[in-house]
Design an enzyme around this catalytic site. Structure first.
Site, mmCIF file in Angstrom:
data_model
loop_
_atom_site.group_PDB
_atom_site.id
_atom_site.type_symbol
_atom_site.label_atom_id
_atom_site.label_comp_id
_atom_site.label_asym_id
_atom_site.label_seq_id
_atom_site.Cartn_x
_atom_site.Cartn_y
_atom_site.Cartn_z
ATOM 1 N N GLY A 13 0.822 -1.201 0.000
ATOM 2 C CA GLY A 13 0.000 0.000 0.000
ATOM 3 C C GLY A 13 0.853 1.248 0.000
ATOM 4 O O GLY A 13 2.058 1.201 -0.290
ATOM 5 N N THR A 42 -5.253 0.792 0.546
ATOM 6 C CA THR A 42 -4.931 2.027 -0.170
ATOM 7 C C THR A 42 -5.768 2.175 -1.441
ATOM 8 O O THR A 42 -6.310 3.245 -1.726
ATOM 9 C CB THR A 42 -3.437 2.065 -0.527
ATOM 10 N N ALA A 45 -9.273 3.582 -0.872
ATOM 11 C CA ALA A 45 -9.469 4.896 -0.245
ATOM 12 C C ALA A 45 -10.127 5.837 -1.242
ATOM 13 O O ALA A 45 -9.658 5.996 -2.359
ATOM 14 C CB ALA A 45 -8.132 5.458 0.225
ATOM 15 N N GLU A 112 -13.689 17.576 4.943
ATOM 16 C CA GLU A 112 -14.304 16.383 5.507
ATOM 17 C C GLU A 112 -14.518 16.587 7.003
ATOM 18 O O GLU A 112 -14.095 17.590 7.579
ATOM 19 C CB GLU A 112 -13.448 15.139 5.229
ATOM 20 N N ASP A 213 -2.257 -9.008 9.739
ATOM 21 C CA ASP A 213 -1.130 -9.948 9.773
ATOM 22 C C ASP A 213 0.120 -9.365 10.417
ATOM 23 O O ASP A 213 0.787 -10.026 11.222
ATOM 24 C CB ASP A 213 -0.798 -10.403 8.348
ATOM 25 N N HIS A 234 -16.359 3.469 10.150
ATOM 26 C CA HIS A 234 -16.783 4.517 9.229
ATOM 27 C C HIS A 234 -18.306 4.631 9.320
ATOM 28 O O HIS A 234 -19.011 3.620 9.281
ATOM 29 C CB HIS A 234 -16.365 4.190 7.797
ATOM 30 N N ARG A 280 -15.683 11.241 13.096
ATOM 31 C CA ARG A 280 -16.280 9.957 12.740
ATOM 32 C C ARG A 280 -16.820 9.175 13.934
ATOM 33 O O ARG A 280 -17.851 8.513 13.829
ATOM 34 C CB ARG A 280 -15.249 9.099 11.994
ATOM 35 N N HIS A 341 -13.548 0.217 9.872
ATOM 36 C CA HIS A 341 -12.880 0.923 8.792
ATOM 37 C C HIS A 341 -11.377 1.085 8.998
ATOM 38 O O HIS A 341 -10.604 0.851 8.073
ATOM 39 C CB HIS A 341 -13.519 2.305 8.642
ATOM 40 N N ARG A 376 -8.913 8.679 14.431
ATOM 41 C CA ARG A 376 -8.216 9.286 13.291
ATOM 42 C C ARG A 376 -9.046 10.376 12.642
ATOM 43 O O ARG A 376 -10.227 10.193 12.363
ATOM 44 C CB ARG A 376 -7.885 8.225 12.242
ATOM 45 N N SER A 381 -4.836 9.325 6.855
ATOM 46 C CA SER A 381 -4.248 7.985 6.756
ATOM 47 C C SER A 381 -3.276 7.856 5.592
ATOM 48 O O SER A 381 -2.146 7.383 5.765
ATOM 49 C CB SER A 381 -5.357 6.933 6.647
ATOM 50 N N LEU A 382 -3.689 8.238 4.383
ATOM 51 C CA LEU A 382 -2.751 8.202 3.261
ATOM 52 C C LEU A 382 -1.569 9.129 3.532
ATOM 53 O O LEU A 382 -0.432 8.829 3.167
ATOM 54 C CB LEU A 382 -3.456 8.604 1.968
#
Length: 528
Positions: A13, A42, A45, A112, A213, A234, A280, A341, A376, A381-382
Site C-alpha cells: 500500500g 490504499t 481509499a 471532511e 497480519d 466509518h 467519525r 474501517h 483518526r 491515513s494516506l
C-alpha cells in the site's frame, strides 16, 4: 536457499511502496503482497489526502483539528511532523505523476468531518487508486525493487542467540509462496506495512486482505502493541445485501450531504455542534444510537439537493456503484450503516518507524506512532503512509551499512508431522464466529460484560486454532484465521483495560472520560 535482500517490505500500500521507492536508492528491496500487488486498503481509499496547501490554511489549524479528533491521546510530536512534512510528500507524489483534481490551476480542495478548512486533495472519488497507480509505476522503474505477489508472510525470523547485541533481532520472515512452498526471506531491515484488520469484524469497508497480519506477527515476536481498543467505524457504508460494505466517502458530507432517518428527519444536530461534519466516532455512535432507538436497519445520506450534474462529476465512482444497485443518489437518499474501517492502534514505533525489536520497522496503519490518538481525523491515513514511509527510510538507510546477517542461515521451515487438512470447515466456522462475536460484543458500544464474553469465547477459539495450526499444513486461510484471532484478542485486552470512554472506545460502564487516568496509551507485550 533463502531469498536475500537489504530491505524487506511486507505490504504493497501507500506506506510500503513509499518506503520501497526511497529504499531502492540505497539497496535491494523485496515487496511481499498477500494477493495481487495493489490489492489492499490504499486502493479502496476514496476521500483524499489532508494537507496544508492553501494560503488561507495553516499548520496550526491542521494540528489542532487532529488533536481534537484524537480526543486527548495524540502524541503531539507525531502530529507535528506529519502535518508539517505532509505538503512536501504530496508534492513528491505529484512529481511521480499522481493526478489530483484541479480547479483554475490550483488543487480542488474539499473538506471532511473534523476539519476546520478545505484541505483535502483528491482524484475524484478514487484517490487511493490513483495514489497506488502512481507509486507502482514509479516502483516499476526501479531495478532494485522485486515484487513477490500472492506471498503470505507467516512469522518473523528472529536471531535469538545469547551473544546478539540488544537481544533478539529481526532477520526476515517465513512466507507461504504461491506454489505452496514455504521460503525464507532474509533482510537487514524488515518493514511491517501490512495495513489494518477490518476483517476481524463482521461488517467492514476493508478488502479481504485486511486481517491484521503484521500486528499479529510482530506481537508474537515480542513487539509492543498499543491502543488496539480504538478501532474506527466509518459511519457510512452502503446498506445493500449485495454491496459487500461499499464505502460511501466522508467527502459526500463534506460537500453538503445530510444524514436523515427513514422518515426524512435530520438528527446530527442533537449529537454535535458540527452536525453532519462531526468527527467519525461521534457520527458512528449517533447512527448506532438512532438505529437502536428506532429499530430501523439503516439511516440515509441525502445528496439530492446537489443535482445530478455535480454528483456525476464529483463522485463518479460512488454514483455509478450506487446506480448498479438501483440507487440513483441524484433523486433518492443512499441507505448507509457504520462498518469497521480503520485501526488507530498498532505496533509501537518511534517517529522513524523503529519498533522495540532491532531490525524491525512498522509504518502506516499497522503502526502506532501516536498520530491518531483515540480517533483518526479524516484523510490523515494516506498522509501518514507517505510521511512515515519516507521517515523510516532516512534512518534505515543510515543503519544499513552497520547491519550484517548471520553467517549461518536460520533453519528452513519444518512442517514436522503436519498433514493436509481434511477439516477445512473448522477454519470457515471459526472465522465467522470471531467476526460475529467481535461485532456483537466489541463494536461501537461496549460493556464489561460483553468484553468478558468475547474474551472467554476467544480463549477457546484461539486454542482450537493453535491445535489446527500445528496439526495441518499451513494455508493462507489458516494464516489469516490465526492472525485475526490474535488481533481480536489484542482489541479485547486493550478495551478491557481502558476504564473510561474516549474517542472510538465507548463503554456504557464508564461513559465519561477520565482526564487523570485516561491520557495514557494502552500498551501490550508478550513480555510485559
Amino acid at each position: 536457499m533463502p531469498h536475500r535482500f537489504d530491505f524487506l517490505v511486507m505490504g504493497g500500500g501507500v506506506a510500503g511502496l513509499s518506503f520501497a521507492l526511497q529504499a531502492a536508492r540505497h539497496g535491494t528491496v523485496a515487496v511481499l503482497t498477500k494477493r495481487e500487488r495493489g490489492e489492499g486498503n490504499t486502493a479502496y481509499a476514496q476521500g483524499g489526502i489532508a494537507g496544508v496547501l492553501s494560503p488561507t490554511d495553516t499548520f496550526d489549524a491542521h494540528i489542532d483539528d487532529t488533536l481534537v479528533a484524537g480526543a486527548g491521546l495524540c502524541h503531539r510530536d507525531a502530529v507535528e511532523v506529519t502535518v508539517r512534512e505532509g505538503p512536501a510528500r504530496l508534492k513528491e507524489l505529484v512529481a511521480l505523476g499522481a493526478a489530483f483534481d484541479q480547479r483554475g490551476g490550483e488543487f480542488d480542495l474539499t473538506r471532511e468531518g473534523g476539519h476546520s478548512a478545505r484541505r483535502i486533495i483528491h482524484a475524484g472519488d478514487i484517490t487511493g487508486r490513483e495514489v497506488q497507480r502512481a507509486l507502482l509505476a514509479a516502483c516499476d522503474e526501479q531495478p532494485n525493487i522485486t515484487f513477490f505477489q500472492n506471498t503470505a508472510a507467516i512469522d518473523l525470523i528472529l536471531d535469538r542467540r545469547p551473544h546478539t547485541p540488544a537481544g533478539s533481532r529481526c532477520l526476515g520472515v517465513y512466507a507461504l509462496m504461491e506454489d505452496g512452498s514455504i521460503d525464507r526471506f532474509l533482510s537487514k531491515v524488515t518493514v511491517v506495512a501490512t495495513g489494518g484488520a477490518g476483517k476481524v469484524y463482521l461488517y467492514t469497508s476493508n478488502p479481504d486482505v485486511a486481517t491484521g497480519d503484521g500486528v499479529a506477527m510482530a506481537y508474537r515476536a515480542g513487539a509492543r502493541v498499543a491502543n488496539m481498543e480504538f478501532y474506527q467505524f466509518h459511519p457510512t457504508c452502503l446498506f445493500h445485501p449485495e454491496a459487500k460494505s461499499f464505502l460511501i466517502s466522508e467527502a459526500l458530507r463534506g460537500e453538503g450531504g445530510k444524514l436523515r432517518l427513514k422518515g426524512g428527519q435530520t438528527f446530527m444536530d442533537r449529537y454535535h455542534p458540527m452536525k453532519d461534519l462531526a468527527p467519525r466516532d461521534v457520527v458512528a455512535r449517533a447512527i448506532d444510537a438512532e438505529l437502536k432507538r428506532t429499530g430501523n436497519d439503516c439511516v440515509y445520506l441525502d445528496m439530492t439537493h446537489l443535482g445530478r450534474a455535480y454528483l456525476t462529476e464529483r463522485f463518479p465512482n460512488i454514483y455509478a456503484t450506487c446506480k448498479a444497485f438501483n440507487i440513483d443518489m441524484a433523486v433518492q437518499p443512499i441507505p448507509v450503516v457504520p462498518a469497521a474501517h480503520y485501526q488507530c492502534g498498532g505496533v509501537v514505533t518511534d517517529l522513524h518507524g523503529r519498533t522495540n525489536i532491532p531490525g524491525l520497522y512498522a509504518i502506516g496503519e499497522a503502526s502506532c506512532t501516536g498520530l491518531h490518538g483515540a480517533n483518526r481525523l479524516a484523510s490523515n491515513s494516506l498522509l501518514e503512509g507517505l510521511v512515515f514511509g519516507h521517515r523510516a527510510v532516512q534512518v534505515a538507510s543510515e543503519e544499513l551499512a552497520s547491519l550484517t546477517l548471520p553467517k549461518e542461515d536460520p533453519p528452513a521451515w519444518d512442517s514436522g508431522s503436519a498433514v493436509d487438512s481434511d477439516e477445512s470447515v473448522v477454519v470457515t466456522h471459526n472465522w465467522d464466529e470471531i467476526r460475529r462475536l467481535m461485532w456483537n460484543y466489541v463494536g461501537i458500544v461496549r460493556t464489561d460484560k460483553r468484553l468478558m464474553r468475547a474474551r472467554r469465547r476467544l480463549e477457546l477459539l484461539r486454542e482450537e486454532i493453535r491445535d489446527y495450526y500445528w496439526r495441518f499444513k499451513v494455508t493462507r486461510d489458516v494464516i489469516e484465521l490465526r492472525n485475526i484471532a490474535e488481533v481480536a484478542h489484542l482489541i479485547v485486552d486493550c478495551a478491557s483495560r481502558r476504564k473510561e470512554s474516549r474517542g472510538l472506545h465507548y463503554t456504557l460502564d464508564y461513559p465519561h472520560t477520565d482526564e487523570h487516568q485516561g491520557t495514557r496509551d494502552t500498551i501490550l507485550s508478550r513480555e510485559l
